[in-house]
Design an enzyme around this catalytic site. Structure first.
Site, PDB file in Angstrom:
ATOM      1  N   GLY A  50      -5.958 -21.009  -7.438  1.00 41.03           N
ATOM      2  CA  GLY A  50      -5.560 -21.883  -6.336  1.00 41.03           C
ATOM      3  C   GLY A  50      -4.287 -21.430  -5.662  1.00 41.03           C
ATOM      4  CG  ASN A  52      -5.817 -20.731  -0.540  1.00 40.57           C
ATOM      5  OD1 ASN A  52      -5.192 -21.777  -0.696  1.00 40.57           O
ATOM      6  ND2 ASN A  52      -7.128 -20.702  -0.467  1.00 40.57           N
ATOM      7  N   GLY A  54       0.683 -23.556  -0.808  1.00 44.51           N
ATOM      8  CA  GLY A  54       1.518 -24.386  -1.666  1.00 44.51           C
ATOM      9  C   GLY A  54       2.206 -23.668  -2.808  1.00 44.51           C
ATOM     10  CB  ILE A  55       2.837 -24.839  -6.293  1.00 45.27           C
ATOM     11  CG1 ILE A  55       3.605 -26.117  -5.945  1.00 45.27           C
ATOM     12  CG2 ILE A  55       3.377 -24.247  -7.586  1.00 45.27           C
ATOM     13  CD1 ILE A  55       3.383 -27.240  -6.940  1.00 45.27           C
ATOM     14  N   GLY A  56       1.000 -22.412  -5.539  1.00 46.41           N
ATOM     15  CA  GLY A  56       0.329 -21.195  -5.970  1.00 46.41           C
ATOM     16  C   GLY A  56       0.714 -19.988  -5.145  1.00 46.41           C
ATOM     17  CB  SER A 179       1.026 -34.033 -12.758  1.00 39.87           C
ATOM     18  OG  SER A 179       1.620 -35.126 -12.079  1.00 39.87           O
ATOM     19  CE1 TYR A 204      -3.791 -34.724  -9.680  1.00 37.67           C
ATOM     20  CE2 TYR A 204      -2.131 -36.375 -10.221  1.00 37.67           C
ATOM     21  CZ  TYR A 204      -2.472 -35.076  -9.887  1.00 37.67           C
ATOM     22  OH  TYR A 204      -1.485 -34.119  -9.775  1.00 37.67           O
TER      23      TYR A 204
END
Length: 329
Positions: A50, A52, A54-56, A179, A204
């Site tokens: 994941g 592409n 944000g954090i990644g 999280s 979640y």
């Protein structure tokens, strides 16, 4: 001529200036811990799921700056390729690659692992970063509730399939992005797949709790192999993970509440710092089964230490994914 000092001390000037300074200081403080140690990752092989946006993406960017060979494991080829080119341009590191991975498909996960093994014989760092947040109940291609399916089961299978390469590269590391939400809901052992009832927030939180439980149990099973596994809370970060939440995408949130919350939200770059700390900090060599936040250890919630629930989760995850069995010590 008006006195300049008097002008600067005018309430019309001083008031907004002080407010602006306060907002700046709050914003700076809320960015949290920063990983500033210099490391050379040349020769290291890394997978980031994941990645592409944000954090990644920020994680890949920093790894590439440090010389690592990084595989961006993403579902969307067009977006991943665009991000990859941007990273290569900024870092001058050509060893950044995109490979297709859909964590909502066990077939895709198996194909990714099989193809990766044809390219590489070792894996030094696996960063299980990808995740989805809330939204209406949807199913993965294999019939799992989407949040537990992508956030936990997909990474459970991927990690299991790549363990032999991680062992060959030992000392190596697995980093699971969880999280603080893991503290907010216990594992629903009677309805893990949310078939009897569904609450998007509970689902979640359960998936993030599963990340921590998986981390702690896997650490026990990998004892003595030289492969360590840790989990982390990146903080409240301004990323696209909220795109599936109708409430958070509503106009009132986007144009009223989001600007008010801006000083308290991390940038994606700051959100990636604890991931980089867990993956790269030399002082963590041999440290396993731990949970981090703001680049330092933090205690997990009591619900994450429930051994009976953790064993149930592991057994159910093995059964559902068909993952290779990892024996207990």
């Amino acid at each position: 001529m008006p006195n300049i000092a008097d002008g600067l001390l005018s309430p019309l000037v001083a008031g907004p200036a002080l407010i602006g300074l306060a907002i700046y200081l709050i914003r700076d403080y809320m960015q949290g811990g920063q990983f500033k140690k210099k490391t050379d990752e040349t020769g290291k092989i890394v997978i980031v799921t994941g990645s592409n946006t944000g954090i990644g993406k920020e994680t890949v960017l920093e790894l590439a700056r440090r010389g690592a060979t990084v595989y961006m494991a993403c579902r969307d080829e067009a977006r991943a390729e665009k991000a990859r080119q941007e990273i290569i341009k900024e870092t001058k590191n050509e060893n950044v690659f995109y490979r297709e991975l859909d964590l909502a498909s066990l077939e895709s996960i198996r194909a990714f692992a099989e193809n990766f093994k044809k390219e590489q014989s070792k894996l030094h760092i696996l960063i299980n970063n990808a995740g989805i947040f809330r939204g209406p109940r949807r199913l993965t291609k294999d019939g799992f509730e989407m949040q537990i399916g992508v956030n936990h089961l997909g990474h459970f299978l991927l990690t299991s399939l790549l363990l032999d390469l991680l062992k060959k590269a030992a000392p190596s590391r697995i980093v699971n992005v969880s999280s603080l939400a893991h503290t907010m809901h216990k594992l629903n052992v009677d309805d893990l797949n949310c078939e009897k009832s569904y609450d998007e927030t509970h689902a979640y939180c359960q998936s993030k709790l599963a990340n921590v439980m998986f981390t702690r149990e896997l650490a026990k099973r990998l004892e003595g192999t030289g492969v360590t596994v840790t989990a982390l809370h990146p903080g409240l970060v301004d990323t696209e993970i909220f795109r599936n939440s109708a409430i958070l995408q509503s106009a009132i949130v986007q144009f009223v509440f989001k600007p008010l919350l801006w000083p308290f939200i991390k940038t994606p770059k700051s959100g990636a710092q604890t991931t980089l700390y867990a993956a790269l900090d030399p002082s963590l060599e041999g440290i396993t089964g731990e949970y981090f936040s703001d680049c330092r250890p933090k205690p997990v919630a009591d619900v994450a230490t429930d051994e009976k629930a953790s064993r149930f989760l592991w057994q159910q995850s093995e059964k559902w994914t068909g993952a290779p069995k990892i024996p207990q010590h």
